[in-house]
Design an enzyme around this catalytic site. Structure first.
Site, PDB file in Angstrom:
ATOM      1  N   HIS A  62      -2.674  12.194  19.308  1.00 42.98           N
ATOM      2  CA  HIS A  62      -3.965  12.367  19.958  1.00 42.98           C
ATOM      3  C   HIS A  62      -5.018  13.038  19.031  1.00 42.98           C
ATOM      4  O   HIS A  62      -4.806  13.229  17.839  1.00 42.98           O
ATOM      5  CB  HIS A  62      -3.361  13.722  20.709  1.00 42.98           C
ATOM      6  N   ASP A 164      -3.445  18.367  12.424  1.00 47.64           N
ATOM      7  CA  ASP A 164      -2.713  18.281  13.709  1.00 47.64           C
ATOM      8  C   ASP A 164      -4.164  17.715  14.530  1.00 47.64           C
ATOM      9  O   ASP A 164      -5.037  18.426  15.164  1.00 47.64           O
ATOM     10  CB  ASP A 164      -2.277  19.750  14.322  1.00 47.64           C
ATOM     11  N   GLU A 194      -5.094  16.501  24.376  1.00 40.83           N
ATOM     12  CA  GLU A 194      -3.805  16.766  24.372  1.00 40.83           C
ATOM     13  C   GLU A 194      -3.603  18.538  24.188  1.00 40.83           C
ATOM     14  O   GLU A 194      -2.522  18.975  24.796  1.00 40.83           O
ATOM     15  CB  GLU A 194      -2.951  16.204  22.954  1.00 40.83           C
ATOM     16  N   GLU A 195      -4.582  18.976  23.455  1.00 38.76           N
ATOM     17  CA  GLU A 195      -4.290  20.445  23.167  1.00 38.76           C
ATOM     18  C   GLU A 195      -4.767  21.209  24.375  1.00 38.76           C
ATOM     19  O   GLU A 195      -4.596  22.469  24.209  1.00 38.76           O
ATOM     20  CB  GLU A 195      -5.680  20.752  22.108  1.00 38.76           C
ATOM     21  N   ASP A 217       3.178  13.145  16.076  1.00 41.89           N
ATOM     22  CA  ASP A 217       2.348  14.504  15.885  1.00 41.89           C
ATOM     23  C   ASP A 217       2.918  15.356  14.680  1.00 41.89           C
ATOM     24  O   ASP A 217       3.911  14.882  14.081  1.00 41.89           O
ATOM     25  CB  ASP A 217       2.358  15.143  17.230  1.00 41.89           C
ATOM     26  N   HIS A 304      -2.741  24.973  13.818  1.00 44.77           N
ATOM     27  CA  HIS A 304      -3.815  25.609  14.560  1.00 44.77           C
ATOM     28  C   HIS A 304      -4.460  26.837  13.870  1.00 44.77           C
ATOM     29  O   HIS A 304      -5.097  27.722  14.179  1.00 44.77           O
ATOM     30  CB  HIS A 304      -3.241  26.215  15.881  1.00 44.77           C
TER      31      HIS A 304
END
Length: 333
Positions: A62, A164, A194-195, A217, A304
Site C-alpha cells: 500500500h 509503513d 489501506e490505512e 508490508d 504509526h
C-alpha cells in the site's frame, strides 16, 4: 536505484489515505522502465504489469500513509483535524507536519489536556498563522497533512515516518528491477486507502483477478523493552514470512513455497504472526472465488509514529525473496 534512494524519494511525496496522487506519480516514474504496462484503476491503485508464461501473481504494497485532515480553522489561526487511519494523539504529540502545498506546522496538545488520556479533539495544528484569515490563505478545510521528517540511517538501521508502507513499496520496485524472466503473469499493485480499511486492495484484487497473491508490508516486532508480544518478528532477523494476523490466515502452500525458496537461496527468514493489525492480504484473500494469499513482512518498530524504525538488511532480504518467488522454476501451485 538503491533501496535507500527509492525510500528517500518516496518519503518526500504526499500520500495520506485518499490523497495518494503524489506518491503514485513517483512510483509510476520509477517503475516505468521495467514494466510492460502500467494502469491506474478507478479507485487510484497503481497496477504495474510484467508479462510471463505462468499463472497470474499479484504482489501488493500500500502506498497510502496515515495522516490528518483539516476539519475546522479557529479564529486564532489554529487548525482542528480529523485522523486518516490509526493515529494515536499521544504518539503524534509535538510532531512536525507538512501539507501538500508545502505549508508546515506542528501537532500540539492543549495545555489543559490529560496526556495519559489524550484525545484528538484536545489537539490542534499550529501553522504559525496570526488569525483565521491568514490561516485560510495557507490551508483549507479538507486539506491533508502528514508527518514531516527525514530518512535517517545509522549502519543498517533506518528511521523515518511512513516506512509503513513506503519501505515495502521500495522493496517491490527493487524486486521489479531484478526480474528477468517471470514465472508468472505478474501484477505489482501499489494500493490506496489501506490505512482506512484495506479499500484499495479489495477493488484491485477484482481488477487483477490473481491466482496467487503476496502482500508486502511492515509488521510489528517483539524485540523492544516491555514488549506486549503483539508480533513475533525481530529487527535483523531477515524477511518475515507471514503466517497470520487479525485480517488473514495465509494459505499454507504459499507459506511453504516462500520458506522453500528462502532455504534454497540462503535468504534469512523468520515467521510473522501478529495478534492484532492486518494487511492488504485480508481483503485480497476473499476476492472472486478466493485467492491463495501470503505475505512478506518487514519487521518495524514504533509503527504509526513519526519515528518508525527498520533494518535495511531485512528489507533487502525481502527484495531477494520477492524476486526469487517471481522467477521460481516451479511456480506455487
Amino acid at each position: 536505484m538503491e533501496l535507500i534512494e527509492i525510500l528517500e524519494a518516496l518519503n518526500q511525496t504526499h500520500g495520506p489515505s485518499g490523497d495518494e496522487g503524489g506518491v503514485r506519480e513517483k512510483i509510476e516514474e520509477l517503475a516505468r522502465p521495467f514494466a510492460d504496462e502500467i494502469v491506474t484503476d478507478t479507485l487510484g491503485n497503481l497496477i504495474v504489469h510484467k508479462k510471463g508464461a505462468g499463472p497470474w501473481m499479484m504482489l501488493a504494497a500500500h502506498m497510502d500513509s496515515i495522516g490528518f485532515i483539516v476539519t475546522h480553522i479557529e479564529k486564532e489561526g489554529f487548525l482542528r483535524v480529523g485522523r486518516l487511519g490509526g493515529i494515536s494523539p499521544k504518539e503524534a504529540a509535538y510532531a512536525p507536519v507538512r501539507f501538500k502545498n508545502g505549508v508546515q506546522g506542528v501537532f500540539v496538545p492543549e495545555e489543559k489536556a490529560d496526556f495519559s488520556k489524550l484525545k484528538l479533539d484536545e489537539c490542534f495544528i499550529d501553522i504559525g498563522a496570526a488569525n483565521e484569515a491568514e490561516a485560510k490563505t495557507l490551508v483549507q478545510v479538507g486539506d491533508t497533512c502528514v508527518y514531516d521528517g527525514p530518512v535517517r540511517v545509522r549502519g543498517s538501521r533506518v528511521t523515518a515516518p511512513y516506512l509503513d508502507d513506503r519501505l515495502a513499496c521500495a522493496v517491490l520496485l527493487c524486486a521489479l528491477e531484478q526480474i528477468k524472466e517471470p514465472a508468472y503473469n505478474l501484477s505489482l499493485v501499489f494500493t490506496v486507502q489501506e490505512e482506512v480499511g484495506l479499500r484499495g486492495a479489495r477493488t484491485a484484487a477484482w481488477w487483477v483477478d490473481p491466482d496467487i497473491c503476496v502482500a508486502v508490508d511492515v509488521t510489528d516486532v517483539d524485540d523492544t523493552p516491555g514488549s506486549e508480544k503483539n508480533g513475533t518478528a525481530r529487527l535483523g532477523g531477515g524477511a518475515a514470512i507471514k503466517v497470520m494476523d487479525s485480517s488473514v490466515i495465509c494459505h499454507p502452500q504459499v507459506v511453504a513455497k516462500l520458506e522453500e525458496i528462502a532455504k534454497s537461496q540462503s535468504i534469512p527468514i523468520q515467521r510473522d504472526i501478529m495478534r492484532s493489525g492486518g494487511t492488504d492480504a485480508g481483503a485480497i484473500q476473499n476476492a472472486h472465488y478466493g485467492v491463495k494469499t501470503g505475505g512478506i513482512s518487514i519487521p518495524c518498530r514504533y509503527v504509526h509514529t513519526p519515528a518508525e524504525t527498520a533494518d535495511l538488511e531485512d528489507a533487502r532480504a525481502c527484495v531477494r525473496l520477492a524476486a526469487a518467488l517471481i522467477q521460481a522454476e516451479a511456480p506455487c501451485p
